[in-house]
Design a protein around this motif. Structure first.
Motif, PDB file in Angstrom:
ATOM      1  N   TYR A 101       0.890  -1.186   0.118  1.00 38.71           N
ATOM      2  CA  TYR A 101      -0.089  -0.134  -0.161  1.00 38.71           C
ATOM      3  C   TYR A 101       0.763   1.364  -0.092  1.00 38.71           C
ATOM      4  CZ  TYR A 101      -2.902  -3.767   1.365  1.00 38.71           C
ATOM      5  OH  TYR A 101      -3.878  -4.940   1.577  1.00 38.71           O
ATOM      6  N   LYS A 102       2.021   1.171   0.563  1.00 36.72           N
ATOM      7  CA  LYS A 102       2.956   2.319   0.647  1.00 36.72           C
ATOM      8  C   LYS A 102       3.808   2.379  -0.647  1.00 36.72           C
ATOM      9  CE  LYS A 102       3.457   2.574   5.685  1.00 36.72           C
ATOM     10  NZ  LYS A 102       4.466   2.542   7.054  1.00 36.72           N
ATOM     11  N   LYS A 157       1.287   4.139  -2.872  1.00 41.07           N
ATOM     12  CA  LYS A 157       1.196   5.516  -2.818  1.00 41.07           C
ATOM     13  C   LYS A 157       2.559   6.237  -3.246  1.00 41.07           C
ATOM     14  CE  LYS A 157       0.330   9.571  -0.469  1.00 41.07           C
ATOM     15  NZ  LYS A 157       1.559  10.168  -0.932  1.00 41.07           N
ATOM     16  N   PHE A 194      -7.162   4.445  -0.520  1.00 44.68           N
ATOM     17  CA  PHE A 194      -7.000   5.363  -1.541  1.00 44.68           C
ATOM     18  C   PHE A 194      -8.387   5.958  -2.134  1.00 44.68           C
ATOM     19  CE2 PHE A 194      -3.332   2.607  -1.782  1.00 44.68           C
ATOM     20  CZ  PHE A 194      -2.374   3.677  -1.775  1.00 44.68           C
TER      21      PHE A 194
END
Length: 380
Positions: free
Chosen positions: A92-93, A96, A128
């Motif tokens: 997830y990072k 991003k 998101f």
């Protein structure tokens, strides 16, 4: 390695369908050859494919040193490499980071793999909220699957080399079998592995299957190979593939060691006839279902039934498009550039199994056989 023209075509498809960023994962438990197809990186990485005026790829590898060694691409393809540790090894990072690095605007559509679990999908949606997260079976990844079914010239070149090495190993294997060098199934499997690596392969494309006379009744013997005897009268099956520069072959040899009974001889004859029938029917634009159905009907006339598909595509995966099976949901047709197997087989719980499998390619409307697997008969 993807070439510039294919890269632009895929980018154009994504753009036309409003996808600003495509996310591909290749980690343990969720392997996807899309990453290697785009970048030549052998595995354990995320790949972010951004569309727009300047299509770009962001590769996020677990091992940055391996990535720097293997990543290849044509000129004109913009690719960046950032180690996974920069994102705390968190997908997830990493997404991003990809949004920031690749300048993906809020409101854009981001497509994640269709194999993503539902809880993970929900987490992406929550993480998101300013983006439209897509996770679908018939989306961009389906188009990529169709694209990978038609091999590029560079892929065909690799396949010819992989097939040549496979044929060398088949010849060496037959010589050792005829000289009675193998006592157990494990001896055969380990010989194949060693020969593959000595000849420059990455290894085998999948777990080698070696089933001696007492275990060849299974389509895929379990375990794949054991310490059981490989010698002795009857039918034995060896199913293996060699991986060369990411692409795997897939062949099956049957060893028929005499004396054989009438049932075993009939099985061998039927499988050989079915194999030649299949080869004769494969044509450019022929429906793969029709070829598979013809072979099934051939076996039915002999009061036999083949319990698996006639064949399948091969490439960065051992099983990929096209499918070659007699099912109503199969709408694939043979096209130039497809590399695939044909592998008719019969199996009997008492008399053992017989399968013959080789790799083929359609080139300029003609069928070309790449590998030379065969039924090895040994009279004793």
């Amino acid at each position: 390695m993807i070439d510039y023209d294919s890269f632009i075509k895929i980018s154009s498809y994504l753009t036309e369908n409003g996808v600003a960023l495509l996310v591909a994962e290749d980690f343990e438990g969720r392997r996807d050859p899309t990453v290697r197809f785009f970048t030549n990186h052998p595995g354990d990485a995320l790949a972010f494919f951004a569309t727009g005026p300047e299509p770009s790829i962001l590769l996020v590898p677990w091992d940055i040193n391996v990535a720097n060694q293997y990543v290849k691409h044509d000129e004109g393809i913009n690719i960046k490499i950032v180690p996974y540790t920069d994102f705390e090894r968190n997908p997830y990072k990493a997404l991003k980071g990809a949004i920031d690095i690749l300048h993906i605007q809020p409101g854009s559509r981001i497509e994640i793999p269709p194999t993503t679990s539902y809880p993970s999908f929900l987490r992406y949606v929550d993480a998101f909220p300013d983006y439209d997260i897509l996770c679908r079976e018939d989306g961009s990844f389906s188009i990529l699957q169709q694209r990978r079914a038609i091999k590029l010239y560079s892929e065909v070149t690799i396949y010819r080399k992989a097939a040549a090495i496979t044929n060398e190993v088949i010849d060496a294997l037959e010589q050792e079998i005829r000289n009675n060098k193998f006592e157990t199934e494990a001896d055969v499997a380990l010989f194949i592995e060693r020969q593959a690596r000595l000849r420059g392969c990455e290894g085998t494309g999948f777990e080698t299957l070696v089933a001696g006379p007492t275990r060849s009744f299974g389509i895929h013997a379990f375990p794949a190979y054991t310490g059981a005897a490989f010698t002795g009268p009857g039918l034995s099956i060896i199913d293996f593939g060699l991986k060369y520069e990411g692409y795997t072959t897939d062949v099956t040899i049957t060893v028929a060691r005499g004396p054989l009974n009438r049932t075993q001889e009939r099985m061998l004859t039927l499988v050989e006839k079915a194999y030649h029938l299949a080869v004769s029917l494969v044509k450019y634009k022929a429906a793969t279902k029709d070829v598979a159905e013809a072979v099934d009907k051939f076996f039915e006339k002999a009061k036999k039934k083949m319990p698996h598909a006639l064949g399948h595509g091969i490439g960065l995966e051992a099983h990929e498009a096209p499918v070659i099976r007699n099912r109503s949901d199969n709408d694939w047709v043979f096209k130039n550039g497809m590399v695939f197997t044909l592998e008719p087989g019969l199996y009997d719980p008492v008399h053992g199994g017989c399968r013959l499998e080789n790799d083929f390619i359609l080139v300029e409307d003609d069928l070309e056989q790449l590998t030379n697997a065969r039924i090895i008969r040994i009279d004793e």
